[in-house]
Design a protein around this motif. Structure first.
Motif, PDB file in Angstrom:
ATOM      1  N   GLU A   1       0.770  -1.122   0.025  1.00 14.26           N
ATOM      2  CA  GLU A   1       0.015  -0.112  -0.059  1.00 14.26           C
ATOM      3  C   GLU A   1       0.981   1.230  -0.043  1.00 14.26           C
ATOM      4  O   GLU A   1       0.501   2.364  -0.454  1.00 14.26           O
ATOM      5  CB  GLU A   1      -0.860  -0.044   1.358  1.00 14.26           C
ATOM      6  N   THR A   2       2.116   1.161   0.710  1.00 19.47           N
ATOM      7  CA  THR A   2       2.877   2.303   0.789  1.00 19.47           C
ATOM      8  C   THR A   2       3.659   2.739  -0.422  1.00 19.47           C
ATOM      9  O   THR A   2       4.217   3.839  -0.445  1.00 19.47           O
ATOM     10  CB  THR A   2       3.590   2.351   2.234  1.00 19.47           C
ATOM     11  N   HIS A   3       3.955   1.586  -1.168  1.00 20.36           N
ATOM     12  CA  HIS A   3       4.954   1.564  -2.270  1.00 20.36           C
ATOM     13  C   HIS A   3       3.989   1.018  -3.539  1.00 20.36           C
ATOM     14  O   HIS A   3       4.683  -0.041  -4.206  1.00 20.36           O
ATOM     15  CB  HIS A   3       6.199   1.089  -1.956  1.00 20.36           C
ATOM     16  N   PRO A   4       2.911   1.652  -4.150  1.00 22.62           N
ATOM     17  CA  PRO A   4       2.264   0.562  -4.876  1.00 22.62           C
ATOM     18  C   PRO A   4       2.992   0.773  -6.414  1.00 22.62           C
ATOM     19  O   PRO A   4       2.320  -0.258  -7.185  1.00 22.62           O
ATOM     20  CB  PRO A   4       0.685   1.560  -5.127  1.00 22.62           C
ATOM     21  N   HIS A   5       3.654   1.553  -6.807  1.00 25.63           N
ATOM     22  CA  HIS A   5       4.270   1.764  -8.051  1.00 25.63           C
ATOM     23  C   HIS A   5       5.807   1.140  -8.041  1.00 25.63           C
ATOM     24  O   HIS A   5       6.299   1.260  -9.261  1.00 25.63           O
ATOM     25  CB  HIS A   5       4.022   3.120  -8.557  1.00 25.63           C
ATOM     26  N   ALA A   6       6.381   0.967  -7.189  1.00 28.22           N
ATOM     27  CA  ALA A   6       7.650   0.702  -7.188  1.00 28.22           C
ATOM     28  C   ALA A   6       8.080  -0.748  -7.200  1.00 28.22           C
ATOM     29  O   ALA A   6       7.203  -1.553  -7.296  1.00 28.22           O
ATOM     30  CB  ALA A   6       8.388   0.875  -5.718  1.00 28.22           C
ATOM     31  N   ALA A   7       9.518  -1.071  -7.319  1.00 33.15           N
ATOM     32  CA  ALA A   7      10.010  -2.370  -7.508  1.00 33.15           C
ATOM     33  C   ALA A   7      11.345  -2.216  -7.142  1.00 33.15           C
ATOM     34  O   ALA A   7      12.027  -1.327  -7.373  1.00 33.15           O
ATOM     35  CB  ALA A   7       9.570  -2.876  -8.988  1.00 33.15           C
ATOM     36  N   CYS A   8      12.030  -3.396  -6.684  1.00 29.07           N
ATOM     37  CA  CYS A   8      13.357  -3.674  -6.625  1.00 29.07           C
ATOM     38  C   CYS A   8      13.614  -5.160  -6.303  1.00 29.07           C
ATOM     39  O   CYS A   8      12.812  -6.113  -6.507  1.00 29.07           O
ATOM     40  CB  CYS A   8      13.664  -3.091  -5.164  1.00 29.07           C
ATOM     41  N   SER A   9      14.994  -5.193  -6.831  1.00 27.94           N
ATOM     42  CA  SER A   9      15.647  -6.484  -6.641  1.00 27.94           C
ATOM     43  C   SER A   9      16.166  -6.905  -5.446  1.00 27.94           C
ATOM     44  O   SER A   9      16.519  -5.780  -4.621  1.00 27.94           O
ATOM     45  CB  SER A   9      16.552  -6.796  -7.854  1.00 27.94           C
ATOM     46  N   TYR A  10      16.500  -7.890  -4.739  1.00 30.09           N
ATOM     47  CA  TYR A  10      17.042  -7.966  -3.647  1.00 30.09           C
ATOM     48  C   TYR A  10      17.901  -9.436  -3.409  1.00 30.09           C
ATOM     49  O   TYR A  10      17.474 -10.241  -4.423  1.00 30.09           O
ATOM     50  CB  TYR A  10      16.014  -7.955  -2.209  1.00 30.09           C
ATOM     51  N   LEU A  11      18.866  -9.385  -2.523  1.00 24.67           N
ATOM     52  CA  LEU A  11      19.485 -10.660  -2.320  1.00 24.67           C
ATOM     53  C   LEU A  11      20.024 -10.704  -0.775  1.00 24.67           C
ATOM     54  O   LEU A  11      20.419  -9.787  -0.168  1.00 24.67           O
ATOM     55  CB  LEU A  11      20.828 -10.705  -3.189  1.00 24.67           C
ATOM     56  N   VAL A  12      19.620 -11.827  -0.271  1.00 23.22           N
ATOM     57  CA  VAL A  12      19.998 -12.066   1.154  1.00 23.22           C
ATOM     58  C   VAL A  12      21.041 -13.367   1.266  1.00 23.22           C
ATOM     59  O   VAL A  12      20.659 -14.176   0.928  1.00 23.22           O
ATOM     60  CB  VAL A  12      18.802 -12.402   2.010  1.00 23.22           C
ATOM     61  N   LEU A  13      21.899 -13.038   2.126  1.00 25.28           N
ATOM     62  CA  LEU A  13      22.884 -14.163   2.306  1.00 25.28           C
ATOM     63  C   LEU A  13      23.176 -14.395   3.653  1.00 25.28           C
ATOM     64  O   LEU A  13      23.104 -13.146   4.552  1.00 25.28           O
ATOM     65  CB  LEU A  13      24.490 -13.808   1.760  1.00 25.28           C
ATOM     66  N   CYS A  14      22.760 -15.688   4.127  1.00 24.30           N
ATOM     67  CA  CYS A  14      22.984 -15.603   5.626  1.00 24.30           C
ATOM     68  C   CYS A  14      24.109 -17.007   5.927  1.00 24.30           C
ATOM     69  O   CYS A  14      24.154 -17.893   5.063  1.00 24.30           O
ATOM     70  CB  CYS A  14      21.683 -16.346   6.214  1.00 24.30           C
TER      71      CYS A  14
END
Length: 228
Positions: free
Chosen positions: A90-103
């Motif tokens: 709801e707060t970012h309806p038009h946005a997009a991003c890639s992400y990566l998590v390393l544990c």
């Protein structure tokens, strides 16, 4: 396992703001490293990248110690990402991003990602071995190298990413964990926008004299060493 952490980022020529972000959290039995790359084509994407990492770090900090193992952690991370998707739609309806998590756990490494942020290992003579695939139209068969993809305009058409307009589809992978590894979490401005020599310079110096690409350039380096 101790680690030396370095974040290098430089704003590209296209945008006035840098839309790449990173976060890092150490817990008694696990360390988490996160990178996100906000889309330059969708408004508010830099804000989404930062908000996503903030949500994930907050959620990771609430995980019980019993969840920090290979058996339970993947499901916990998937739930955190799903919760973040609902929270941020709801707060970012038009946005997009890639992400990566390393544990990094006691005896194994775990990655989870969507989009074109990529995980690699820096090896002898600073050669980079890229480990995770790029989720893009050009790589729909999963067979192209990062060097090949870097030359293809269709790599910008992502098949997976974090967006209110998409159903989440994270990819989880396991990796062997040993002492004295150098992990690299990089946005596409680094792995696709820079030549090999520019990548090595950026790794050592943390900046380039002038950004050679329109995109932001970012990488997170983690050098592990055994606890004495």
């Amino acid at each position: 396992m101790r680690a030396i952490v370095q974040w290098h980022t430089q704003t590209g020529k296209r945008m006035a703001d840098n839309r790449d972000a990173y976060a890092h959290m150490d817990l008694p039995h696990a360390s988490f490293y996160l990178v996100a790359d906000g889309s330059s084509r969708h408004p508010g994407s830099g804000e989404l990248a930062n908000a996503l990492l903030a949500e994930l770090i907050q959620g990771i900090g609430r995980l019980p110690a019993t969840a920090l193992n290979r058996e339970r952690l993947p499901a916990e991370l998937l739930q955190l990402i799903d919760d973040s998707h609902r929270t941020l739609c709801e707060t970012h309806p038009h946005a997009a991003c890639s992400y990566l998590v390393l544990c990094l756990l006691a005896d194994t490494a775990l990655s989870i990602h969507e989009g074109d942020c990529c995980l690699g290992l820096v090896e002898a003579a600073d050669a980079i071995s890229w480990l995770t695939p790029v989720h893009c139209m050009a790589n729909w068969q999963g067979s192209l190298t990062h060097a090949e993809l870097a030359q293809m305009p269709s790599r910008h058409r992502l098949t997976r990413c974090f967006s209110p307009r998409r159903v989440g589809d994270p990819e989880i992978r396991d990796w062997p964990l040993t002492a004295n590894q150098r992990w690299l979490l990089a946005t596409d401005g680094f792995w696709a926008g820079l030549s090999t020599s520019q990548q090595q310079h950026f790794l050592h110096e943390g900046h380039l004299n002038a950004p050679p690409t329109d995109d932001d350039i970012s990488c997170l380096s983690i050098i592990t060493s055994p606890i004495p």
